[in-house]
Design a protein around this motif. Structure first.
Motif, PDB file in Angstrom:
ATOM      1  N   VAL A 164     -14.946  41.668  -2.251  1.00  0.00           N
ATOM      2  CA  VAL A 164     -14.972  40.068  -1.675  1.00  0.00           C
ATOM      3  C   VAL A 164     -14.834  39.130  -2.887  1.00  0.00           C
ATOM      4  O   VAL A 164     -14.305  37.828  -3.109  1.00  0.00           O
ATOM      5  CB  VAL A 164     -15.916  39.931  -0.909  1.00  0.00           C
ATOM      6  CG1 VAL A 164     -16.501  38.672  -0.211  1.00  0.00           C
ATOM      7  CG2 VAL A 164     -15.986  40.834   1.237  1.00  0.00           C
ATOM      8  N   ILE A 165     -15.914  39.930  -3.510  1.00  0.00           N
ATOM      9  CA  ILE A 165     -15.883  38.966  -4.912  1.00  0.00           C
ATOM     10  C   ILE A 165     -14.872  38.296  -5.631  1.00  0.00           C
ATOM     11  O   ILE A 165     -13.846  37.391  -5.757  1.00  0.00           O
ATOM     12  CB  ILE A 165     -16.852  39.492  -5.986  1.00  0.00           C
ATOM     13  CG1 ILE A 165     -18.199  39.655  -5.626  1.00  0.00           C
ATOM     14  CG2 ILE A 165     -16.632  38.954  -7.375  1.00  0.00           C
ATOM     15  CD1 ILE A 165     -19.649  40.175  -6.001  1.00  0.00           C
ATOM     16  N   TYR A 166     -13.471  39.207  -5.729  1.00  0.00           N
ATOM     17  CA  TYR A 166     -12.598  39.123  -6.208  1.00  0.00           C
ATOM     18  C   TYR A 166     -11.416  38.414  -5.405  1.00  0.00           C
ATOM     19  O   TYR A 166     -11.060  36.573  -5.499  1.00  0.00           O
ATOM     20  CB  TYR A 166     -11.549  40.822  -6.050  1.00  0.00           C
ATOM     21  CG  TYR A 166     -11.707  41.536  -7.255  1.00  0.00           C
ATOM     22  CD1 TYR A 166     -12.339  40.854  -8.053  1.00  0.00           C
ATOM     23  CD2 TYR A 166     -10.719  42.458  -7.460  1.00  0.00           C
ATOM     24  CE1 TYR A 166     -12.564  41.618  -9.520  1.00  0.00           C
ATOM     25  CE2 TYR A 166     -10.662  43.042  -8.865  1.00  0.00           C
ATOM     26  CZ  TYR A 166     -12.117  42.710  -9.968  1.00  0.00           C
ATOM     27  OH  TYR A 166     -11.953  43.843 -10.333  1.00  0.00           O
ATOM     28  N   ALA A 167     -11.334  38.044  -3.991  1.00  0.00           N
ATOM     29  CA  ALA A 167     -10.615  37.017  -3.224  1.00  0.00           C
ATOM     30  C   ALA A 167     -11.484  35.668  -3.219  1.00  0.00           C
ATOM     31  O   ALA A 167     -10.712  35.004  -3.430  1.00  0.00           O
ATOM     32  CB  ALA A 167     -11.370  37.870  -1.713  1.00  0.00           C
ATOM     33  N   LEU A 168     -13.177  35.662  -3.583  1.00  0.00           N
ATOM     34  CA  LEU A 168     -13.978  34.569  -3.622  1.00  0.00           C
ATOM     35  C   LEU A 168     -13.502  33.842  -5.235  1.00  0.00           C
ATOM     36  O   LEU A 168     -12.346  32.468  -4.925  1.00  0.00           O
ATOM     37  CB  LEU A 168     -15.119  34.505  -3.380  1.00  0.00           C
ATOM     38  CG  LEU A 168     -16.083  35.074  -1.639  1.00  0.00           C
ATOM     39  CD1 LEU A 168     -16.983  35.131  -2.636  1.00  0.00           C
ATOM     40  CD2 LEU A 168     -14.989  33.780  -0.931  1.00  0.00           C
ATOM     41  N   LEU A 169     -12.856  34.693  -6.383  1.00  0.00           N
ATOM     42  CA  LEU A 169     -12.457  33.913  -7.229  1.00  0.00           C
ATOM     43  C   LEU A 169     -11.026  33.850  -7.570  1.00  0.00           C
ATOM     44  O   LEU A 169     -10.580  33.228  -8.589  1.00  0.00           O
ATOM     45  CB  LEU A 169     -13.001  35.292  -8.184  1.00  0.00           C
ATOM     46  CG  LEU A 169     -14.620  35.209  -8.318  1.00  0.00           C
ATOM     47  CD1 LEU A 169     -14.969  35.929  -9.639  1.00  0.00           C
ATOM     48  CD2 LEU A 169     -14.818  34.218  -9.495  1.00  0.00           C
ATOM     49  N   GLY A 170      -9.749  34.448  -6.923  1.00  0.00           N
ATOM     50  CA  GLY A 170      -8.947  33.902  -6.778  1.00  0.00           C
ATOM     51  C   GLY A 170      -8.254  35.066  -7.270  1.00  0.00           C
ATOM     52  O   GLY A 170      -6.609  34.942  -7.778  1.00  0.00           O
TER      53      GLY A 170
END
Length: 87
Positions: free
Chosen positions: A16-22
């Motif tokens: 989820v964090i990776y997705a939010l950071l792109g």
């Protein structure tokens, strides 16, 4: 079974964090290594805070135990020798 579920939960959180950071997964090597370093440092934060709250010495713990955990067995003083001892 619980460690597997905790590991899965941590993986989902990181995803989820990776997705939010792109950032795409698997992450580029530098980003992944910095993330792993953050995990190692974060692991050591809990024992350091516990020692602080208990009034136990913290600096020696960080220099020896934490350093060995994060940097490997060559870091810090060996557990059974005093500073300055040579093997």
């Amino acid at each position: 079974m619980m460690p597997y579920l905790l590991s899965l939960g941590a993986g989902v959180l990181v995803g989820v964090i990776y997705a939010l950071l792109g950032v795409r997964s698997p992450a580029p090597p530098t980003i992944a290594l910095i993330g792993l370093l953050g995990m190692l440092v974060g692991e050591q934060a809990v024992p350091v805070v516990k020692r602080l709250l208990a009034g136990q010495p913290v600096l020696a713990f960080i220099q020896n135990d934490c350093a060995r955990h994060i940097l490997g067995p060559q870091a810090g003083n060996p557990p059974d020798s005093a500073p300055g001892d040579r093997v």
